[in-house]
Scaffold this motif. Sequence first.
Motif, PDB file in Angstrom:
ATOM      1  N   ALA A 127      21.650   8.068  39.018  1.00  0.00           N
ATOM      2  CA  ALA A 127      21.918   8.146  37.570  1.00  0.00           C
ATOM      3  C   ALA A 127      22.434   9.524  37.222  1.00  0.00           C
ATOM      4  O   ALA A 127      22.279  10.481  37.987  1.00  0.00           O
ATOM      5  CB  ALA A 127      20.634   7.852  36.785  1.00  0.00           C
ATOM      6  N   ILE A 128      23.033   9.605  36.034  1.00  0.00           N
ATOM      7  CA  ILE A 128      23.446  10.886  35.480  1.00  0.00           C
ATOM      8  C   ILE A 128      22.863  10.985  34.071  1.00  0.00           C
ATOM      9  O   ILE A 128      22.794   9.983  33.357  1.00  0.00           O
ATOM     10  CB  ILE A 128      24.984  11.055  35.490  1.00  0.00           C
ATOM     11  N   MET A 129      22.397  12.180  33.729  1.00  0.00           N
ATOM     12  CA  MET A 129      21.763  12.392  32.432  1.00  0.00           C
ATOM     13  C   MET A 129      22.522  13.475  31.650  1.00  0.00           C
ATOM     14  O   MET A 129      22.210  14.657  31.755  1.00  0.00           O
ATOM     15  CB  MET A 129      20.303  12.825  32.634  1.00  0.00           C
ATOM     16  N   PRO A 130      23.553  13.070  30.903  1.00  0.00           N
ATOM     17  CA  PRO A 130      24.187  14.049  30.024  1.00  0.00           C
ATOM     18  C   PRO A 130      23.236  14.393  28.877  1.00  0.00           C
ATOM     19  O   PRO A 130      22.493  13.527  28.422  1.00  0.00           O
ATOM     20  CB  PRO A 130      25.430  13.318  29.503  1.00  0.00           C
ATOM     21  N   VAL A 144      31.360   8.390  31.654  1.00  0.00           N
ATOM     22  CA  VAL A 144      31.333   6.935  31.799  1.00  0.00           C
ATOM     23  C   VAL A 144      32.208   6.522  32.986  1.00  0.00           C
ATOM     24  O   VAL A 144      31.816   5.670  33.797  1.00  0.00           O
ATOM     25  CB  VAL A 144      31.796   6.256  30.480  1.00  0.00           C
ATOM     26  N   ASP A 145      33.374   7.165  33.128  1.00  0.00           N
ATOM     27  CA  ASP A 145      34.271   6.836  34.252  1.00  0.00           C
ATOM     28  C   ASP A 145      33.609   7.114  35.601  1.00  0.00           C
ATOM     29  O   ASP A 145      33.637   6.285  36.502  1.00  0.00           O
ATOM     30  CB  ASP A 145      35.560   7.680  34.180  1.00  0.00           C
ATOM     31  N   LEU A 146      33.002   8.294  35.717  1.00  0.00           N
ATOM     32  CA  LEU A 146      32.419   8.633  37.019  1.00  0.00           C
ATOM     33  C   LEU A 146      31.190   7.769  37.305  1.00  0.00           C
ATOM     34  O   LEU A 146      30.933   7.407  38.460  1.00  0.00           O
ATOM     35  CB  LEU A 146      32.130  10.137  37.133  1.00  0.00           C
ATOM     36  N   GLY A 151      28.819   3.775  40.529  1.00  0.00           N
ATOM     37  CA  GLY A 151      27.706   2.851  40.296  1.00  0.00           C
ATOM     38  C   GLY A 151      26.431   3.543  39.815  1.00  0.00           C
ATOM     39  O   GLY A 151      25.329   3.198  40.245  1.00  0.00           O
ATOM     40  N   LEU A 152      26.578   4.517  38.930  1.00  0.00           N
ATOM     41  CA  LEU A 152      25.408   5.246  38.421  1.00  0.00           C
ATOM     42  C   LEU A 152      25.008   4.735  37.039  1.00  0.00           C
ATOM     43  O   LEU A 152      25.859   4.345  36.237  1.00  0.00           O
ATOM     44  CB  LEU A 152      25.722   6.748  38.286  1.00  0.00           C
ATOM     45  N   ALA A 153      23.722   4.785  36.753  1.00  0.00           N
ATOM     46  CA  ALA A 153      23.253   4.533  35.396  1.00  0.00           C
ATOM     47  C   ALA A 153      23.440   5.816  34.578  1.00  0.00           C
ATOM     48  O   ALA A 153      23.439   6.918  35.125  1.00  0.00           O
ATOM     49  CB  ALA A 153      21.779   4.140  35.417  1.00  0.00           C
ATOM     50  N   ILE A 154      23.598   5.649  33.271  1.00  0.00           N
ATOM     51  CA  ILE A 154      23.688   6.804  32.372  1.00  0.00           C
ATOM     52  C   ILE A 154      22.474   6.794  31.439  1.00  0.00           C
ATOM     53  O   ILE A 154      22.232   5.812  30.734  1.00  0.00           O
ATOM     54  CB  ILE A 154      24.964   6.761  31.506  1.00  0.00           C
ATOM     55  N   VAL A 155      21.719   7.880  31.468  1.00  0.00           N
ATOM     56  CA  VAL A 155      20.617   8.072  30.519  1.00  0.00           C
ATOM     57  C   VAL A 155      21.013   9.263  29.645  1.00  0.00           C
ATOM     58  O   VAL A 155      21.080  10.394  30.125  1.00  0.00           O
ATOM     59  CB  VAL A 155      19.288   8.374  31.237  1.00  0.00           C
ATOM     60  N   GLU A 156      21.299   8.995  28.383  1.00  0.00           N
ATOM     61  CA  GLU A 156      21.695  10.088  27.488  1.00  0.00           C
ATOM     62  C   GLU A 156      20.453  10.777  26.935  1.00  0.00           C
ATOM     63  O   GLU A 156      19.599  10.124  26.340  1.00  0.00           O
ATOM     64  CB  GLU A 156      22.486   9.555  26.291  1.00  0.00           C
TER      65      GLU A 156
END
Length: 390
Positions: A127-130, A144-146, A151-156
Amino acid sequence: MNIPLIDVVGQNLALAAELEDAFARVLRSGRYILGPEVEALESEIAHLAGAKYGIGVSSGTDALLLALMALDIGPGDEVICPAFTFFASAGSIARTGATPVFADICPHCFNIDPADAEGRVTEKTKAIMPVHLYGQSADMDPIVDLAQKHGLAIVEDAAQAIGAKYKGAPVGGIGDFGAFSFYPTKNLGALGDAGMLVTSDDSLAARARKLRVHGGERRYYHEEVGGNFRIDEVQAALLRIKLRRLGDYEAAREANARFYRDAFAALGDEQPHPSSCCGLSDSSPTSAPLALPSPAEGRCHTWNQFTLRVGGGRRDHLKDFLAAKGIGAEVYYPLCLDQQKCFAGNARGGDSVRAAHSAAAECLSLPIYPELTTSCRDRVADAILGFFAA
Ligand SMILES: *Cc1c(COP(=O)(O)O)cnc(C)c1O
């Protein structure tokens, strides 16, 4: 009279009668945790964030932790977050047993640099957490593109940025999960700890709801181990009353930001801030005495903090100078995450997060709360202009 960096009392006292009515209603209702006020707040915040579901939780930190738990992130996994943010972003990752991987930031908007983050993706990255730091959205399109590409989840981490938008889309609702904090100093502040997780995914929402109450759908029957991440009715009742004024609070913060930017225009190195500022990679953007914060194109800033960069090694002098005049100013944050003792064994930062280290050495936040009076604002500006004139 001293001017504090933050004043949480004024805003609440202005609503005292209405809040006390709400507290009395909760007192008499006998529903103190996860009741009708919480359910109403959940749908109101979900709506604001452009998400389908809101899940009221005990804090912003718990919102992040719950999101990662619902995504099954744990030992052996890596999650990318910026090196320059409040501790909870990385703390929540480490608490799942996963490894936080620290990415460098954009020196202009202070948010995670998507290109740097992409360079840190490995086969373990889940996952990536911006983090939408200080109230301004991170540069979400490339994130979002990366995330899609790998195949990563995004947790804002939207703890500081309720109401902020990226190209018209509210933050929190862009990723798989968005986490909000209602800590008293946030733009929508409770009378204690509280938070909200939002998502538009049916099964992630159901999973998070279950994990919020010890991993069981039916009381005393547990399919998995969750936690107590619940929110109180009294906080929800207060937050709903203040939510109706959020637009006014934002407008007042915006007016204060505009005032400072005008007042310091002659000192500041006003950077061009295209929405892709994160691609302009010079790590120290200013040769002028100050770099002023300015919203990147297409990202509305909600000004949870008004954060200057003070060049020439003079940041701490300015802070002390203001303190001597009774003006509160604070360093958010003096240490990057890779510099924290608890992450000393995690070498994924160091020299490779130079823009983050330089932000930590140069940043200084000024009073910008909505109730700041024009005469207080003038005093802050005069003091800073006096410092640089001397
Ligand atoms: C405040 C904050 C949190 C944590 O929120 P709490 O409600 O204090 O737990 C997480 N991330 C960031 C960026 C924050 O500013």
